[in-house]
Motif scaffolding. Structure first.
Motif, PDB file in Angstrom:
ATOM      1  N   ALA A   1       0.729  -1.268   0.102  1.00  0.00           N
ATOM      2  CA  ALA A   1       0.002   0.044   0.101  1.00  0.00           C
ATOM      3  C   ALA A   1       0.767   1.281   0.094  1.00  0.00           C
ATOM      4  O   ALA A   1       0.753   2.110  -0.686  1.00  0.00           O
ATOM      5  CB  ALA A   1      -0.974  -0.263   1.321  1.00  0.00           C
ATOM      6  N   ARG A   2       1.990   1.326   0.861  1.00  0.00           N
ATOM      7  CA  ARG A   2       2.734   2.264   1.044  1.00  0.00           C
ATOM      8  C   ARG A   2       3.457   2.497  -0.517  1.00  0.00           C
ATOM      9  O   ARG A   2       3.395   3.707  -1.147  1.00  0.00           O
ATOM     10  CB  ARG A   2       3.850   2.244   1.926  1.00  0.00           C
ATOM     11  CG  ARG A   2       4.994   3.417   2.166  1.00  0.00           C
ATOM     12  CD  ARG A   2       5.973   3.123   3.162  1.00  0.00           C
ATOM     13  NE  ARG A   2       6.811   2.233   2.321  1.00  0.00           N
ATOM     14  CZ  ARG A   2       7.686   2.475   1.473  1.00  0.00           C
ATOM     15  NH1 ARG A   2       7.780   3.668   0.927  1.00  0.00           N
ATOM     16  NH2 ARG A   2       8.707   1.689   0.893  1.00  0.00           N
ATOM     17  N   ARG A   3       3.870   1.498  -1.044  1.00  0.00           N
ATOM     18  CA  ARG A   3       4.792   1.914  -2.546  1.00  0.00           C
ATOM     19  C   ARG A   3       3.732   2.265  -3.487  1.00  0.00           C
ATOM     20  O   ARG A   3       4.150   2.874  -4.393  1.00  0.00           O
ATOM     21  CB  ARG A   3       5.398   0.316  -2.726  1.00  0.00           C
ATOM     22  CG  ARG A   3       6.585   0.320  -2.165  1.00  0.00           C
ATOM     23  CD  ARG A   3       7.339  -1.017  -2.462  1.00  0.00           C
ATOM     24  NE  ARG A   3       8.163  -1.247  -1.695  1.00  0.00           N
ATOM     25  CZ  ARG A   3       9.137  -2.543  -2.018  1.00  0.00           C
ATOM     26  NH1 ARG A   3       9.091  -3.085  -3.201  1.00  0.00           N
ATOM     27  NH2 ARG A   3      10.175  -2.773  -0.947  1.00  0.00           N
ATOM     28  N   LEU A   4       2.414   1.788  -3.415  1.00  0.00           N
ATOM     29  CA  LEU A   4       1.330   2.236  -4.478  1.00  0.00           C
ATOM     30  C   LEU A   4       0.706   3.489  -4.104  1.00  0.00           C
ATOM     31  O   LEU A   4       0.086   4.205  -4.904  1.00  0.00           O
ATOM     32  CB  LEU A   4       0.267   1.039  -4.515  1.00  0.00           C
ATOM     33  CG  LEU A   4       0.586  -0.203  -5.369  1.00  0.00           C
ATOM     34  CD1 LEU A   4      -0.375  -1.333  -4.856  1.00  0.00           C
ATOM     35  CD2 LEU A   4       1.089  -0.181  -6.667  1.00  0.00           C
ATOM     36  N   GLY A   5       1.067   4.086  -2.828  1.00  0.00           N
ATOM     37  CA  GLY A   5       0.795   5.523  -2.667  1.00  0.00           C
ATOM     38  C   GLY A   5      -1.131   5.289  -2.356  1.00  0.00           C
ATOM     39  O   GLY A   5      -1.742   6.340  -2.410  1.00  0.00           O
ATOM     40  N   MET A   6      -1.256   4.102  -1.677  1.00  0.00           N
ATOM     41  CA  MET A   6      -2.650   4.228  -1.411  1.00  0.00           C
ATOM     42  C   MET A   6      -2.848   3.697  -0.046  1.00  0.00           C
ATOM     43  O   MET A   6      -1.668   3.144   0.853  1.00  0.00           O
ATOM     44  CB  MET A   6      -3.626   3.263  -2.021  1.00  0.00           C
ATOM     45  CG  MET A   6      -3.241   1.607  -1.909  1.00  0.00           C
ATOM     46  SD  MET A   6      -4.261   0.991  -3.068  1.00  0.00           S
ATOM     47  CE  MET A   6      -4.098   1.170  -4.332  1.00  0.00           C
ATOM     48  N   HIS A   7      -4.033   4.092   0.839  1.00  0.00           N
ATOM     49  CA  HIS A   7      -4.262   3.680   2.163  1.00  0.00           C
ATOM     50  C   HIS A   7      -4.279   2.228   2.436  1.00  0.00           C
ATOM     51  O   HIS A   7      -4.897   1.517   1.457  1.00  0.00           O
ATOM     52  CB  HIS A   7      -5.479   4.240   2.741  1.00  0.00           C
ATOM     53  CG  HIS A   7      -5.493   4.441   4.073  1.00  0.00           C
ATOM     54  ND1 HIS A   7      -6.011   3.275   4.916  1.00  0.00           N
ATOM     55  CD2 HIS A   7      -5.344   5.224   5.029  1.00  0.00           C
ATOM     56  CE1 HIS A   7      -5.962   3.529   6.224  1.00  0.00           C
ATOM     57  NE2 HIS A   7      -5.280   4.730   6.243  1.00  0.00           N
ATOM     58  N   ARG A   8      -3.728   1.668   3.440  1.00  0.00           N
ATOM     59  CA  ARG A   8      -3.751   0.268   3.682  1.00  0.00           C
ATOM     60  C   ARG A   8      -5.002  -0.476   3.409  1.00  0.00           C
ATOM     61  O   ARG A   8      -5.313  -1.495   2.935  1.00  0.00           O
ATOM     62  CB  ARG A   8      -2.974  -0.141   5.002  1.00  0.00           C
ATOM     63  CG  ARG A   8      -2.920  -1.569   5.018  1.00  0.00           C
ATOM     64  CD  ARG A   8      -2.389  -1.815   6.491  1.00  0.00           C
ATOM     65  NE  ARG A   8      -2.420  -3.315   6.761  1.00  0.00           N
ATOM     66  CZ  ARG A   8      -3.342  -4.015   6.972  1.00  0.00           C
ATOM     67  NH1 ARG A   8      -4.492  -3.537   6.850  1.00  0.00           N
ATOM     68  NH2 ARG A   8      -3.282  -5.352   7.314  1.00  0.00           N
ATOM     69  N   ARG A   9      -6.028   0.306   4.097  1.00  0.00           N
ATOM     70  CA  ARG A   9      -7.406  -0.379   4.170  1.00  0.00           C
ATOM     71  C   ARG A   9      -8.042  -0.276   2.847  1.00  0.00           C
ATOM     72  O   ARG A   9      -8.861  -1.012   2.518  1.00  0.00           O
ATOM     73  CB  ARG A   9      -8.249   0.559   5.243  1.00  0.00           C
ATOM     74  CG  ARG A   9      -8.081   0.064   6.620  1.00  0.00           C
ATOM     75  CD  ARG A   9      -9.130   0.761   7.558  1.00  0.00           C
ATOM     76  NE  ARG A   9      -8.294   2.116   7.870  1.00  0.00           N
ATOM     77  CZ  ARG A   9      -8.910   3.264   8.655  1.00  0.00           C
ATOM     78  NH1 ARG A   9      -9.892   2.861   9.181  1.00  0.00           N
ATOM     79  NH2 ARG A   9      -8.305   4.099   8.911  1.00  0.00           N
ATOM     80  N   THR A  10      -7.849   0.791   1.998  1.00  0.00           N
ATOM     81  CA  THR A  10      -8.217   0.626   0.605  1.00  0.00           C
ATOM     82  C   THR A  10      -7.594  -0.618   0.028  1.00  0.00           C
ATOM     83  O   THR A  10      -8.311  -1.261  -0.793  1.00  0.00           O
ATOM     84  CB  THR A  10      -7.678   2.181  -0.164  1.00  0.00           C
ATOM     85  OG1 THR A  10      -8.236   3.170   0.691  1.00  0.00           O
ATOM     86  CG2 THR A  10      -8.219   2.043  -1.658  1.00  0.00           C
ATOM     87  N   LEU A  11      -6.546  -0.629   0.171  1.00  0.00           N
ATOM     88  CA  LEU A  11      -5.789  -1.943  -0.696  1.00  0.00           C
ATOM     89  C   LEU A  11      -6.275  -3.202  -0.136  1.00  0.00           C
ATOM     90  O   LEU A  11      -6.775  -4.169  -0.753  1.00  0.00           O
ATOM     91  CB  LEU A  11      -4.415  -1.981  -0.480  1.00  0.00           C
ATOM     92  CG  LEU A  11      -3.673  -3.331  -0.904  1.00  0.00           C
ATOM     93  CD1 LEU A  11      -3.911  -3.578  -2.389  1.00  0.00           C
ATOM     94  CD2 LEU A  11      -2.101  -3.208  -0.664  1.00  0.00           C
ATOM     95  N   ALA A  12      -6.569  -3.206   1.391  1.00  0.00           N
ATOM     96  CA  ALA A  12      -7.130  -4.441   2.135  1.00  0.00           C
ATOM     97  C   ALA A  12      -8.589  -4.940   1.358  1.00  0.00           C
ATOM     98  O   ALA A  12      -8.944  -5.798   1.199  1.00  0.00           O
ATOM     99  CB  ALA A  12      -7.386  -4.302   3.536  1.00  0.00           C
ATOM    100  N   ARG A  13      -9.596  -3.602   1.083  1.00  0.00           N
ATOM    101  CA  ARG A  13     -10.766  -3.986   0.533  1.00  0.00           C
ATOM    102  C   ARG A  13     -10.699  -4.353  -0.740  1.00  0.00           C
ATOM    103  O   ARG A  13     -11.502  -5.298  -1.379  1.00  0.00           O
ATOM    104  CB  ARG A  13     -11.674  -2.442   0.615  1.00  0.00           C
ATOM    105  CG  ARG A  13     -12.148  -2.206   2.097  1.00  0.00           C
ATOM    106  CD  ARG A  13     -13.219  -1.084   2.019  1.00  0.00           C
ATOM    107  NE  ARG A  13     -12.409   0.143   1.503  1.00  0.00           N
ATOM    108  CZ  ARG A  13     -11.839   0.998   2.286  1.00  0.00           C
ATOM    109  NH1 ARG A  13     -11.989   0.718   3.483  1.00  0.00           N
ATOM    110  NH2 ARG A  13     -11.283   2.143   1.809  1.00  0.00           N
ATOM    111  N   LYS A  14      -9.706  -3.960  -1.584  1.00  0.00           N
ATOM    112  CA  LYS A  14      -9.473  -4.413  -2.814  1.00  0.00           C
ATOM    113  C   LYS A  14      -9.015  -5.794  -2.884  1.00  0.00           C
ATOM    114  O   LYS A  14      -9.868  -6.731  -3.669  1.00  0.00           O
ATOM    115  CB  LYS A  14      -8.499  -3.750  -3.856  1.00  0.00           C
ATOM    116  CG  LYS A  14      -8.879  -2.307  -4.164  1.00  0.00           C
ATOM    117  CD  LYS A  14      -7.806  -1.484  -4.711  1.00  0.00           C
ATOM    118  CE  LYS A  14      -8.155  -0.071  -5.224  1.00  0.00           C
ATOM    119  NZ  LYS A  14      -9.041   0.146  -6.053  1.00  0.00           N
ATOM    120  N   LEU A  15      -8.281  -6.252  -2.049  1.00  0.00           N
ATOM    121  CA  LEU A  15      -7.898  -7.667  -1.743  1.00  0.00           C
ATOM    122  C   LEU A  15      -8.922  -8.625  -1.388  1.00  0.00           C
ATOM    123  O   LEU A  15      -8.959  -9.871  -1.853  1.00  0.00           O
ATOM    124  CB  LEU A  15      -6.815  -7.727  -1.052  1.00  0.00           C
ATOM    125  CG  LEU A  15      -5.400  -7.287  -1.422  1.00  0.00           C
ATOM    126  CD1 LEU A  15      -4.252  -7.075  -0.445  1.00  0.00           C
ATOM    127  CD2 LEU A  15      -5.037  -7.772  -2.691  1.00  0.00           C
TER     128      LEU A  15
END
Length: 176
Positions: free
Chosen positions: A156-170
């Motif tokens: 998430a950090r490397r993609l420049g997105m919030h961790r929770r946003t990435l978790a929801r996508k996953l």
């Protein structure tokens, strides 16, 4: 005549059992490992002719298993199985020694067919395929997950997105 030895590296015990039974009916001797930690002990005793490796193993990557299997015996035919195929992980799997890369759902027939396809096919048809923005995004997420060893926070950090946003996508489209 000895039965060919197949190693299944899969953390889903039910799926591994199903694959094991299917290949035993096809006259293979089958051994199972649930992750990369079990490989050294198995490989110290046996050398598989074939291996089916799940790409996503609990909190680790099946690519480490591919690398270890290929280093142990480059003649082992290694098939990587994944719930969501991406170009990035396919390229890495092949570079590390996999023979084929199959997207789930793949059945025993598909896997056994892949065992026999150890050479590339230059005559495979080339067709244009438009790629959706969602697919491009998903491939980039998948690539970054592989680079970070499946560490969601670092991805998430490397993609420049919030961790929770990435978790929801996953959660919507899990990597298996």
């Amino acid at each position: 005549m000895a039965k060919p030895l197949l190693l299944i590296v899969e953390d889903d015990a039910a799926f591994a059992r199903t694959l094991q039974r299917s290949f035993e009916r096809r006259n293979y001797e089958v051994i199972h490992a649930s992750g990369p930690g079990e490989l050294p002990d198995l490989l110290s005793v046996r050398t598989p002719d074939y291996a089916v490796v799940d790409l996503k193993l609990a909190q680790s990557s099946g690519l480490t298993c591919v690398e270890a299997l290929h280093a142990h015996d480059p003649q082992t035919v290694i098939i990587v199985l994944t719930g969501y195929a991406s170009i990035a992980t396919a390229v890495q799997a092949i570079k590390l020694g996999a023979t084929s890369y199959l997207a789930k759902p793949a059945n025993s027939d598909d896997i056994e067919r892949a065992f026999g396809m150890t050479l590339g096919d230059a005559d495979v048809p080339i067709s244009a395929r438009s790629t959706s923005i969602k697919t491009i995004e998903w491939e980039r997420i998948n690539e970054m997950l592989a680079e970070t060893g499946f560490n969601v926070s670092e991805t998430a950090r490397r993609l420049g997105m919030h961790r929770r946003t990435l978790a929801r996508k996953l959660e919507k489209r899990p990597i298996v």
